[in-house]
Write an enzyme that holds these catalytic residues in place. Structure first.
Site, PDB file in Angstrom:
ATOM      1  N   LYS A 166       0.808  -1.198   0.000  1.00 28.54           N
ATOM      2  CA  LYS A 166       0.000   0.000   0.000  1.00 28.54           C
ATOM      3  C   LYS A 166       0.856   1.268   0.000  1.00 28.54           C
ATOM      4  CE  LYS A 166      -3.259  -2.436   2.998  1.00 28.54           C
ATOM      5  NZ  LYS A 166      -3.816  -2.473   4.367  1.00 28.54           N
ATOM      6  N   GLY A 167       2.142   1.120   0.263  1.00 30.70           N
ATOM      7  CA  GLY A 167       2.995   2.280   0.522  1.00 30.70           C
ATOM      8  C   GLY A 167       3.225   3.231  -0.642  1.00 30.70           C
ATOM      9  N   ASP A 227       3.521   3.394   6.893  1.00 28.14           N
ATOM     10  CA  ASP A 227       2.708   3.133   8.083  1.00 28.14           C
ATOM     11  C   ASP A 227       3.508   2.560   9.241  1.00 28.14           C
ATOM     12  OD1 ASP A 227       3.066   0.526   6.759  1.00 28.14           O
ATOM     13  OD2 ASP A 227       1.716  -0.195   8.327  1.00 28.14           O
ATOM     14  N   PHE A 271      12.758   4.755  12.104  1.00 30.04           N
ATOM     15  CA  PHE A 271      11.472   4.328  11.556  1.00 30.04           C
ATOM     16  C   PHE A 271      10.644   5.551  11.194  1.00 30.04           C
ATOM     17  CE2 PHE A 271       7.350   2.401  11.178  1.00 30.04           C
ATOM     18  CZ  PHE A 271       7.663   1.262  10.459  1.00 30.04           C
ATOM     19  N   ASP A 321      14.906  -0.158   1.995  1.00 31.71           N
ATOM     20  CA  ASP A 321      15.603  -0.296   3.277  1.00 31.71           C
ATOM     21  C   ASP A 321      16.678  -1.377   3.115  1.00 31.71           C
ATOM     22  OD1 ASP A 321      16.329  -0.369   5.940  1.00 31.71           O
ATOM     23  OD2 ASP A 321      14.467  -1.259   6.651  1.00 31.71           O
TER      24      ASP A 321
HETATM   25  P1  IMP Z   1      13.155  -3.645   2.259  1.00 31.67           P
HETATM   26  O1  IMP Z   1      12.620  -4.880   1.581  1.00 31.67           O
HETATM   27  O2  IMP Z   1      13.856  -3.961   3.544  1.00 31.67           O
HETATM   28  O3  IMP Z   1      13.965  -2.768   1.361  1.00 31.67           O
HETATM   29  O4  IMP Z   1      11.938  -2.832   2.805  1.00 31.67           O
HETATM   30  C1  IMP Z   1      11.009  -2.250   2.024  1.00 31.67           C
HETATM   31  C2  IMP Z   1       9.684  -2.193   2.747  1.00 31.67           C
HETATM   32  O5  IMP Z   1       9.801  -2.183   4.174  1.00 31.67           O
HETATM   33  C3  IMP Z   1       9.000  -0.908   2.393  1.00 31.67           C
HETATM   34  O6  IMP Z   1       8.216  -1.068   1.231  1.00 31.67           O
HETATM   35  C4  IMP Z   1       8.192  -0.603   3.624  1.00 31.67           C
HETATM   36  O7  IMP Z   1       6.931  -1.219   3.521  1.00 31.67           O
HETATM   37  C5  IMP Z   1       8.946  -1.240   4.755  1.00 31.67           C
HETATM   38  N1  IMP Z   1       9.738  -0.231   5.511  1.00 31.67           N
HETATM   39  C6  IMP Z   1      11.082  -0.151   5.590  1.00 31.67           C
HETATM   40  N2  IMP Z   1      11.468   0.868   6.377  1.00 31.67           N
HETATM   41  C7  IMP Z   1      10.325   1.465   6.801  1.00 31.67           C
HETATM   42  C8  IMP Z   1      10.068   2.614   7.667  1.00 31.67           C
HETATM   43  O8  IMP Z   1      10.946   3.302   8.188  1.00 31.67           O
HETATM   44  N3  IMP Z   1       8.746   2.900   7.858  1.00 31.67           N
HETATM   45  C9  IMP Z   1       7.741   2.191   7.317  1.00 31.67           C
HETATM   46  N4  IMP Z   1       7.938   1.127   6.523  1.00 31.67           N
HETATM   47  C10 IMP Z   1       9.230   0.764   6.259  1.00 31.67           C
HETATM   48 MG    MG Z   2       5.975  -1.386   1.329  1.00 25.95          MG
END
Ligand code: IMP
Ligand code: MG
Length: 178
Positions: A42-43, A157, A150, A101
């Site tokens: 949803k982001g 969210d 965060f 992330d």
């Molecule tokens: P990755 O797979 O670790 O790169 O993370 C990507 C997903 O993690 C994003 O699409 C977010 O949904 C979630 N995410 C990572 N960091 C944050 C944050 O600081 N706040 C909220 N959601 C996060």
């Molecule tokens: Mg996401």
């Protein structure tokens, strides 16, 4: 400012500029092409909505909902909760997500669309938390960098809340420790 927010990292004004600049850049880079924007729910919302208003070339839009997890293999895998309905074979795909992330989600999604024979797969993320990176992934379009904290708002969210905030902010610790 919302009572649960410690500080604002990216203001409404800066977010508007990010969409404007990325929209301009993508429109130039994909001139004479008709890319498909694929938003990761949803982001991706409202970033993708604002970005699209600044795209000046013909384009299509579709949405996907995925959840990624790491299996016993270090590569991890991805579960598609809701898939797109577009056939991407031979198409230029632009994946749009809220934040990169660890890099796992974007990296897995890129592989998925390469397996589906997209002509090109380009990644576009509003935020980059570089300190969190575990998987090396090339995200071509980045809105701005954020520290390893965060963050919520503008689509992001915490327990499904705060997506509606018009800015990106750091959540107060006491919200986690409740
Ligand atoms: P990755 O797979 O670790 O790169 O993370 C990507 C997903 O993690 C994003 O699409 C977010 O949904 C979630 N995410 C990572 N960091 C944050 C944050 O600081 N706040 C909220 N959601 C996060
Ligand atoms: Mg996401």
């Amino acid at each position: 400012m919302h009572k649960d927010i410690k500080n604002i990292l990216v203001s409404e004004e800066k977010l508007a500029n990010i969409s404007k600049e990325l929209g301009k850049k993508i429109s130039e880079d994909f001139k004479d092409k008709t890319p498909i924007f694929i938003g990761l729910l949803k982001g991706c919302n409202p970033f993708l909505s604002d970005l699209l208003k600044n795209i000046t070339i013909p384009c299509e839009v579709d949405y996907m909902r995925v959840s990624s997890y790491i299996g016993t293999e270090s590569k991890g895998s991805i579960t598609i909760v809701n898939d797109i309905t577009t056939n991407v074979k031979g198409r230029d795909v632009i994946i749009v997500d809220d934040i990169v992330d660890t890099g796992r989600t974007t990296s897995l999604i890129k592989n998925l669309f390469e397996q589906r024979d997209a002509k090109s797969v380009t990644l576009c993320c509003m935020l980059d938390k570089t300190e969190g990176r575990v998987v090396d992934v090339d995200v071509k379009y980045i809105g701005t960098n954020v520290p390893n904290e965060f963050v919520v708002g503008y689509g992001l969210d915490y327990n499904e809340l705060y997506r509606n905030l018009p800015y990106i902010g750091v959540l107060k610790e006491k919200v986690y420790n409740k």
